[in-house]
Write an enzyme that holds these catalytic residues in place. Structure first.
Site, PDB file in Angstrom:
ATOM      1  N   THR A  65     -18.126 -20.084 -21.581  1.00 19.38           N
ATOM      2  CA  THR A  65     -16.963 -19.415 -20.995  1.00 19.38           C
ATOM      3  C   THR A  65     -15.716 -19.621 -21.847  1.00 19.38           C
ATOM      4  O   THR A  65     -14.904 -18.704 -21.993  1.00 19.38           O
ATOM      5  CB  THR A  65     -16.717 -19.919 -19.559  1.00 19.38           C
ATOM      6  OG1 THR A  65     -16.556 -21.340 -19.583  1.00 19.38           O
ATOM      7  CG2 THR A  65     -17.871 -19.564 -18.653  1.00 19.38           C
ATOM      8  N   LYS A  75     -10.911 -14.160 -15.141  1.00 19.21           N
ATOM      9  CA  LYS A  75     -12.364 -14.148 -15.285  1.00 19.21           C
ATOM     10  C   LYS A  75     -13.040 -13.746 -13.988  1.00 19.21           C
ATOM     11  O   LYS A  75     -12.622 -14.152 -12.904  1.00 19.21           O
ATOM     12  CB  LYS A  75     -12.877 -15.539 -15.694  1.00 19.21           C
ATOM     13  CG  LYS A  75     -12.470 -15.963 -17.082  1.00 19.21           C
ATOM     14  CD  LYS A  75     -13.162 -17.226 -17.516  1.00 19.21           C
ATOM     15  CE  LYS A  75     -12.779 -18.441 -16.702  1.00 19.21           C
ATOM     16  NZ  LYS A  75     -13.232 -19.701 -17.297  1.00 19.21           N
ATOM     17  N   GLU A 115     -36.680 -47.911 -12.701  1.00 18.30           N
ATOM     18  CA  GLU A 115     -35.716 -48.670 -11.897  1.00 18.30           C
ATOM     19  C   GLU A 115     -34.794 -49.478 -12.812  1.00 18.30           C
ATOM     20  O   GLU A 115     -35.192 -49.937 -13.880  1.00 18.30           O
ATOM     21  CB  GLU A 115     -36.448 -49.611 -10.946  1.00 18.30           C
ATOM     22  CG  GLU A 115     -37.213 -48.893  -9.851  1.00 18.30           C
ATOM     23  CD  GLU A 115     -37.926 -49.861  -8.920  1.00 18.30           C
ATOM     24  OE1 GLU A 115     -37.738 -51.087  -9.078  1.00 18.30           O
ATOM     25  OE2 GLU A 115     -38.690 -49.392  -8.049  1.00 18.30           O
ATOM     26  N   ARG A 175     -16.584 -14.307 -12.316  1.00 18.49           N
ATOM     27  CA  ARG A 175     -17.787 -15.128 -12.469  1.00 18.49           C
ATOM     28  C   ARG A 175     -18.941 -14.607 -11.632  1.00 18.49           C
ATOM     29  O   ARG A 175     -18.742 -13.979 -10.597  1.00 18.49           O
ATOM     30  CB  ARG A 175     -17.494 -16.576 -12.046  1.00 18.49           C
ATOM     31  CG  ARG A 175     -16.590 -17.347 -12.990  1.00 18.49           C
ATOM     32  CD  ARG A 175     -16.492 -18.800 -12.544  1.00 18.49           C
ATOM     33  NE  ARG A 175     -15.661 -19.591 -13.433  1.00 18.49           N
ATOM     34  CZ  ARG A 175     -16.096 -20.189 -14.537  1.00 18.49           C
ATOM     35  NH1 ARG A 175     -17.368 -20.062 -14.876  1.00 18.49           N
ATOM     36  NH2 ARG A 175     -15.279 -20.897 -15.293  1.00 18.49           N
TER      37      ARG A 175
END
Length: 325
Positions: A237, A201, A47, A203
């Site tokens: 990428t 691209k 916490e 994906r």
């Protein structure tokens, strides 16, 4: 005559979480102030406890926290800081997110998925933030997720001017890494007076940071190509896109991105890449293992400081980024 008239000066106070204090200190210096002293610690069970060591009553408060790793801890710390300021009678609270966590989850690709970018906006609003300020959101639609003013800052002028000083425009081609970044790449083209190319691209939407193929659309042969993106995460990428450019005859490739997330295998990929230079801003801290000759980090602090001043003085943030959308 009824009522009471007072002459109370406006107060600007800048607060920082523990995620990226170096950037916050740079912003404070640019504003000519200091960060508000803050006590922050973690209990044994994880916490977070926060207490500010000076009054925030009646002040316009700006709370900086860049959502770096461990991202969930730092988001929670910023929420707790905002809650503390709300309960301390702050006049206004602006949450500054140099990097907005969960921004990539801004829509549903498949059924039964969350829209986590909206959830983060809701949490900030519920905690007590009146206003958001962020640098280069993953998509502009995220501005609509927050029920209040959003100041969207841009790193394009900083990055593009750096590239323009290094490479002559007649040798340069700006490359968008995918169709979603074409609008931004167009703005780079206008600023640098350079032509545009696009990486098409495909994906795999079931796996993060994975592309199936990359094809180059446009003439890049014997050109210095600058690949522009909002963030680099694992660098898989972007390095694949750079390889596609080299395979199509590019003379050199420079990568320019606002946010260097640089997680997982990114360090090895950047070191081993044929890219000559990676240029980032310091919206996120650069890991020690990536402080390389080919990695350049530019400071976004002056832009954030200027935006804070415009908000505090009720000026125009938009005027700082004329021609950038």
């Amino acid at each position: 005559m009824t009522g009471i008239t007072t002459s109370v000066e406006k107060k600007l106070k800048l607060f920082s979480g523990r995620a990226h204090p170096e950037l916050a200190k740079e912003v404070a210096e640019a504003l000519g102030t200091e960060l508000v002293p803050t006590k922050a610690l973690d209990f044994a069970n994880g916490e977070i406890y926060v207490r500010f060591l000076e009054s925030a009553r009646g002040a316009d408060c700006f709370v900086m926290q860049s959502h770096t790793a461990p991202i969930n801890q730092w988001i929670m710390e910023q929420l707790i800081m905002i809650d503390a300021l709300k309960r301390a009678s702050a006049k206004s609270i602006t949450a500054i997110l140099p990097f907005y966590g969960y921004a990539r989850q801004d829509k549903k690709h498949l059924g039964r998925e969350p829209i986590s970018a909206r959830l983060v906006a809701d949490l900030l609003r519920q905690a007590g933030a009146d206003r958001l300020m962020a640098v280069d959101l993953h998509t502009a639609q995220i501005q609509g997720f927050f029920d209040g003013p959003v100041d969207h800052l841009f790193a394009l002028p900083l990055l593009a001017d750096y590239i323009g000083d290094k490479v002559a425009s007649d040798k340069l081609t700006v490359v968008s890494p995918d169709a979603g970044r074409v609008k931004v790449a167009d703005q780079w083209c206008d600023r640098l007076d350079a032509p545009l190319a696009i990486i098409h691209k495909r994906r795999d939407i079931t796996q993060a940071n994975t592309i199936l193929s990359a094809d180059v659309v446009g003439d890049v042969k014997d050109r210095v190509c600058v690949l522009v993106d909002d963030m680099i995460d694992t660098a898989g990428t972007i390095c694949a896109a750079a390889d596609a450019l080299f395979d199509n005859g590019a003379a050199d490739v420079i990568v320019a991105a606002t946010h260097g997330v640089l997680s997982g295998p990114a360090a090895d990929r950047l070191k081993n890449s044929r890219v000559s230079e990676f240029v980032f801003t310091n919206t996120l801290p650069t890991p020690a293992e990536l402080q390389l000759d080919k990695v350049t980090t530019l400071s976004i602090a002056p832009s954030i400081a200027a935006a804070i001043r415009e908000v505090f003085e009720e000026g125009s943030v938009t005027s700082l980024f004329e021609g950038v959308h």
